[in-house]
Design a protein around this motif. Structure first.
Motif, PDB file in Angstrom:
ATOM      1  N   THR A  80       0.856  -1.183   0.000  1.00 57.06           N
ATOM      2  CA  THR A  80       0.000   0.000   0.000  1.00 57.06           C
ATOM      3  C   THR A  80       0.894   1.236   0.000  1.00 57.06           C
ATOM      4  N   VAL A  81       0.310   2.367  -0.348  1.00 61.00           N
ATOM      5  CA  VAL A  81       1.072   3.614  -0.343  1.00 61.00           C
ATOM      6  C   VAL A  81       1.619   3.891   1.056  1.00 61.00           C
ATOM      7  N   ALA A  82       0.810   3.652   2.082  1.00 59.86           N
ATOM      8  CA  ALA A  82       1.259   3.886   3.457  1.00 59.86           C
ATOM      9  C   ALA A  82       2.422   2.976   3.828  1.00 59.86           C
ATOM     10  N   ASP A  83       2.360   1.713   3.410  1.00 57.39           N
ATOM     11  CA  ASP A  83       3.420   0.773   3.762  1.00 57.39           C
ATOM     12  C   ASP A  83       4.705   1.020   2.980  1.00 57.39           C
ATOM     13  N   MET A  84       4.622   1.763   1.881  1.00 60.76           N
ATOM     14  CA  MET A  84       5.823   2.073   1.104  1.00 60.76           C
ATOM     15  C   MET A  84       6.667   3.167   1.768  1.00 60.76           C
ATOM     16  N   THR A 120      10.594  -1.925 -19.080  1.00 58.50           N
ATOM     17  CA  THR A 120      10.471  -1.803 -17.631  1.00 58.50           C
ATOM     18  C   THR A 120      10.594  -0.349 -17.210  1.00 58.50           C
ATOM     19  N   PHE A 121      10.296  -0.076 -15.942  1.00 61.23           N
ATOM     20  CA  PHE A 121      10.468   1.251 -15.358  1.00 61.23           C
ATOM     21  C   PHE A 121      10.680   1.078 -13.860  1.00 61.23           C
ATOM     22  N   SER A 122      11.100   2.137 -13.207  1.00 61.02           N
ATOM     23  CA  SER A 122      11.132   2.186 -11.750  1.00 61.02           C
ATOM     24  C   SER A 122       9.987   3.078 -11.291  1.00 61.02           C
ATOM     25  N   PHE A 123       9.469   2.839 -10.085  1.00 61.11           N
ATOM     26  CA  PHE A 123       8.372   3.682  -9.610  1.00 61.11           C
ATOM     27  C   PHE A 123       8.423   3.839  -8.105  1.00 61.11           C
ATOM     28  N   SER A 124       7.790   4.903  -7.639  1.00 64.41           N
ATOM     29  CA  SER A 124       7.473   5.103  -6.228  1.00 64.41           C
ATOM     30  C   SER A 124       6.193   5.915  -6.170  1.00 64.41           C
ATOM     31  N   VAL A 125       5.479   5.808  -5.056  1.00 68.33           N
ATOM     32  CA  VAL A 125       4.236   6.560  -4.860  1.00 68.33           C
ATOM     33  C   VAL A 125       4.299   7.261  -3.514  1.00 68.33           C
ATOM     34  N   HIS A 126       4.115   8.568  -3.519  1.00 65.06           N
ATOM     35  CA  HIS A 126       4.199   9.359  -2.301  1.00 65.06           C
ATOM     36  C   HIS A 126       2.910  10.163  -2.097  1.00 65.06           C
ATOM     37  N   PRO A 127       2.511  10.390  -0.854  1.00 60.15           N
ATOM     38  CA  PRO A 127       1.370  11.273  -0.581  1.00 60.15           C
ATOM     39  C   PRO A 127       1.767  12.747  -0.535  1.00 60.15           C
TER      40      PRO A 127
END
Length: 208
Positions: A80-84, A120-127
């Motif tokens: 989940t976004v929170a767990d990342m 391929t790609f790299s990713f991250s998700v931040h609030p």
């Protein structure tokens, strides 16, 4: 007026398919006075805050970077976004996942978006956005934005150990050289088991 004599000239080419998939091809080159190494090359996309469920096929389950990936396993990972969020003492770049084939971001009802890599790609998700992340001195200083920030990267510099030692070695630098980067976006279905087949179909549609 400009304070630096530099720019990135980019061409964004969008291709739309009747299946509602959208392919984006980005090509760019750096002009002017740039440092030897850049933090990253990629895209920032704003998505609704409700899309907090993350499913992807790539390196995981924990964050990984070019110089910090030996423990990462290639496979299907759910989070989940929170767990990342990685609660470093001082806020900084976090949560990157490399070698991602496809990514699925959905809400609690399975509605959302898929991103498919070419290849391929790299990713991250931040609030919160990167400016907030880099300017905050402590975790309580982080103020969430009105939408999630999805970072889709072609390349990212290694982490090094600047907080207590040297920076990343030259082999982990992202140099200001011409680049090309492609991803596709398609609506996620409420059946997450269909995600691999959707990714294959999207790649076939756009010739990869």
């Amino acid at each position: 007026r400009p304070v630096r004599d530099r720019c990135v000239r980019c061409r964004f080419e969008w291709t739309f398919d009747p299946s509602r998939a959208v392919h984006l091809d980005v090509a760019g080159r750096f002009e002017g006075d740039w440092p030897e190494s850049l933090p990253r090359i990629g895209l920032e996309v704003q998505v609704p805050k409700a899309l907090t469920r993350v499913l992807y096929f790539g390196l995981g389950p924990e964050e990984n970077y070019p110089d910090s990936r030996e423990a990462a396993l290639l496979g299907l990972h759910r989070t989940t976004v929170a767990d990342m969020l990685v609660p470093y003492v001082r806020p900084q770049e976090y949560g990157n996942r490399m070698e991602t084939r496809w990514l699925r971001l959905t809400d609690d009802y399975g509605q959302g978006v898929m991103v498919v890599g070419f290849p391929t790609f790299s990713f991250s998700v931040h609030p919160f956005d990167l400016r907030t992340l880099t300017s905050a001195r402590h975790l309580p200083d982080l103020q969430e934005a009105g939408s999630l920030r999805l970072y889709l990267d072609l390349a990212q510099m290694g982490l090094g150990s600047n907080s207590c030692g040297p920076g990343p070695g030259p082999e982990y630098w992202v140099r200001p050289e011409p680049f090309r980067f492609s991803v596709a976006f398609v609506q996620a279905t409420d059946d997450e088991r269909a995600a691999p087949a959707i990714a294959r179909s999207v790649r076939a549609t756009f010739g990869c």
